[in-house]
Design a protein around this motif. Structure first.
Motif, PDB file in Angstrom:
ATOM      1  N   ALA A  12      24.767  10.842-111.104  1.00  0.00           N
ATOM      2  CA  ALA A  12      23.841  11.946-110.842  1.00  0.00           C
ATOM      3  C   ALA A  12      22.629  11.458-110.031  1.00  0.00           C
ATOM      4  CB  ALA A  12      23.392  12.577-112.148  1.00  0.00           C
ATOM      5  N   SER A  13      22.774  10.271-109.429  1.00  0.00           N
ATOM      6  CA  SER A  13      21.747   9.671-108.549  1.00  0.00           C
ATOM      7  C   SER A  13      20.485   9.236-109.277  1.00  0.00           C
ATOM      8  CB  SER A  13      21.398  10.620-107.401  1.00  0.00           C
ATOM      9  OG  SER A  13      22.540  10.899-106.627  1.00  0.00           O
ATOM     10  N   HIS A  53       8.992   1.222-116.325  1.00  0.00           N
ATOM     11  CA  HIS A  53       8.206   1.542-115.125  1.00  0.00           C
ATOM     12  C   HIS A  53       9.049   1.411-113.857  1.00  0.00           C
ATOM     13  CE1 HIS A  53       4.554   1.734-117.463  1.00  0.00           C
ATOM     14  NE2 HIS A  53       4.835   0.561-117.984  1.00  0.00           N
ATOM     15  N   ARG A  54      10.209   0.760-113.972  1.00  0.00           N
ATOM     16  CA  ARG A  54      11.044   0.485-112.804  1.00  0.00           C
ATOM     17  C   ARG A  54      12.307   1.340-112.721  1.00  0.00           C
ATOM     18  NH1 ARG A  54      10.700  -5.707-114.319  1.00  0.00           N
ATOM     19  NH2 ARG A  54       8.451  -5.872-114.181  1.00  0.00           N
ATOM     20  N   TYR A  55      12.667   1.999-113.822  1.00  0.00           N
ATOM     21  CA  TYR A  55      13.916   2.768-113.870  1.00  0.00           C
ATOM     22  C   TYR A  55      13.648   4.179-114.375  1.00  0.00           C
ATOM     23  CZ  TYR A  55      16.213  -1.700-113.239  1.00  0.00           C
ATOM     24  OH  TYR A  55      16.611  -2.910-112.733  1.00  0.00           O
ATOM     25  N   GLU A  56      14.417   5.127-113.849  1.00  0.00           N
ATOM     26  CA  GLU A  56      14.332   6.507-114.334  1.00  0.00           C
ATOM     27  C   GLU A  56      14.886   6.624-115.751  1.00  0.00           C
ATOM     28  OE1 GLU A  56      15.404  10.066-111.725  1.00  0.00           O
ATOM     29  OE2 GLU A  56      16.209   8.333-110.620  1.00  0.00           O
ATOM     30  N   ASP A  57      16.036   5.989-115.968  1.00  0.00           N
ATOM     31  CA  ASP A  57      16.721   6.070-117.260  1.00  0.00           C
ATOM     32  C   ASP A  57      17.062   4.675-117.748  1.00  0.00           C
ATOM     33  OD1 ASP A  57      16.851   8.921-117.277  1.00  0.00           O
ATOM     34  OD2 ASP A  57      18.621   8.847-115.993  1.00  0.00           O
ATOM     35  N   ILE A  58      16.831   4.452-119.018  1.00  0.00           N
ATOM     36  CA  ILE A  58      17.269   3.212-119.667  1.00  0.00           C
ATOM     37  C   ILE A  58      18.125   3.621-120.854  1.00  0.00           C
ATOM     38  CG2 ILE A  58      16.587   1.144-120.938  1.00  0.00           C
ATOM     39  CD1 ILE A  58      14.073   1.020-119.228  1.00  0.00           C
ATOM     40  N   ILE A  59      19.346   3.108-120.865  1.00  0.00           N
ATOM     41  CA  ILE A  59      20.286   3.374-121.956  1.00  0.00           C
ATOM     42  C   ILE A  59      20.421   2.068-122.736  1.00  0.00           C
ATOM     43  CG2 ILE A  59      22.578   4.189-122.604  1.00  0.00           C
ATOM     44  CD1 ILE A  59      20.956   6.202-120.828  1.00  0.00           C
ATOM     45  N   ILE A  60      20.121   2.104-124.023  1.00  0.00           N
ATOM     46  CA  ILE A  60      20.179   0.914-124.867  1.00  0.00           C
ATOM     47  C   ILE A  60      21.396   1.004-125.772  1.00  0.00           C
ATOM     48  CG2 ILE A  60      18.986  -0.490-126.593  1.00  0.00           C
ATOM     49  CD1 ILE A  60      16.377   1.020-125.680  1.00  0.00           C
ATOM     50  N   ASP A  61      22.237  -0.012-125.705  1.00  0.00           N
ATOM     51  CA  ASP A  61      23.391  -0.129-126.598  1.00  0.00           C
ATOM     52  C   ASP A  61      23.033  -1.137-127.685  1.00  0.00           C
ATOM     53  OD1 ASP A  61      25.956  -0.190-127.728  1.00  0.00           O
ATOM     54  OD2 ASP A  61      26.658  -1.693-126.297  1.00  0.00           O
ATOM     55  N   ALA A  62      22.752  -0.628-128.886  1.00  0.00           N
ATOM     56  CA  ALA A  62      22.394  -1.502-130.009  1.00  0.00           C
ATOM     57  C   ALA A  62      23.605  -1.682-130.912  1.00  0.00           C
ATOM     58  CB  ALA A  62      21.226  -0.908-130.795  1.00  0.00           C
ATOM     59  N   GLY A  63      23.718  -2.820-131.523  1.00  0.00           N
ATOM     60  CA  GLY A  63      24.869  -3.149-132.361  1.00  0.00           C
ATOM     61  C   GLY A  63      24.990  -2.294-133.604  1.00  0.00           C
ATOM     62  N   GLY A  64      26.123  -2.414-134.255  1.00  0.00           N
ATOM     63  CA  GLY A  64      26.441  -1.606-135.424  1.00  0.00           C
ATOM     64  C   GLY A  64      25.935  -2.183-136.724  1.00  0.00           C
TER      65      GLY A  64
END
Length: 144
Positions: free
Chosen positions: A28-29, A78-89
């Motif tokens: 989605a750019s 401050h550098r990215y529009e979206d940050i997706i965090i994958d945290a462990g189980g």
């Protein structure tokens, strides 16, 4: 936006959800960063394979673990529009730190008694995190 995909139980599809969310945002750019905060590092492996195969659009991925996770992600935000965090189980430093900075926390669970048993603890973690991050919105996704 910072989005956490986490939980207390392994094998519920957290990484699959996180990498697909990152890929969708990139398509989605959006300028997306995937943060692999899980010691298994499956999201990082996914990103490496994607880079080797020259899949477009690219999804940047970094591994971050430990007590500095929240500060590091605040800086990266401050550098990215979206940050997706994958945290462990598991209940971990990374899961708790991510909850203090995320706008949205997604907790995948399977439709099973064992997964449902984690919901009370997750609710307590969210309430605790909202003391530091009042804007945190959390929800569950029944997965698989």
């Amino acid at each position: 936006m910072i989005v956490l995909v986490g939980g207390e139980k392994g094998g519920v599809g957290k990484t699959t959800l996180a990498v697909n969310l990152a890929a969708m945002r990139a398509r989605a750019s959006h300028d997306v960063l995937l943060v692999d905060a899980d010691k298994q590092a499956s999201a990082n492996l996914w990103a490496s394979i994607r880079d080797e195969e020259h899949v477009k659009p690219p999804v940047r991925c970094v591994q971050k673990r430990g007590k500095s996770l929240a500060a590091d992600i605040r800086d990266l935000a401050h550098r990215y529009e979206d940050i997706i965090i994958d945290a462990g189980g598991q209940d971990s430093v990374e899961l708790r730190a991510a909850m203090t900075i995320a706008a949205l926390a997604i907790f995948p669970i399977q439709p099973s008694l064992f997964d449902a048993a984690t919901l009370e603890t997750l609710a307590e973690l969210v309430i605790h995190a909202q003391g530091f991050n009042p804007g945190l919105v959390a929800g569950i996704v029944i997965n698989r």
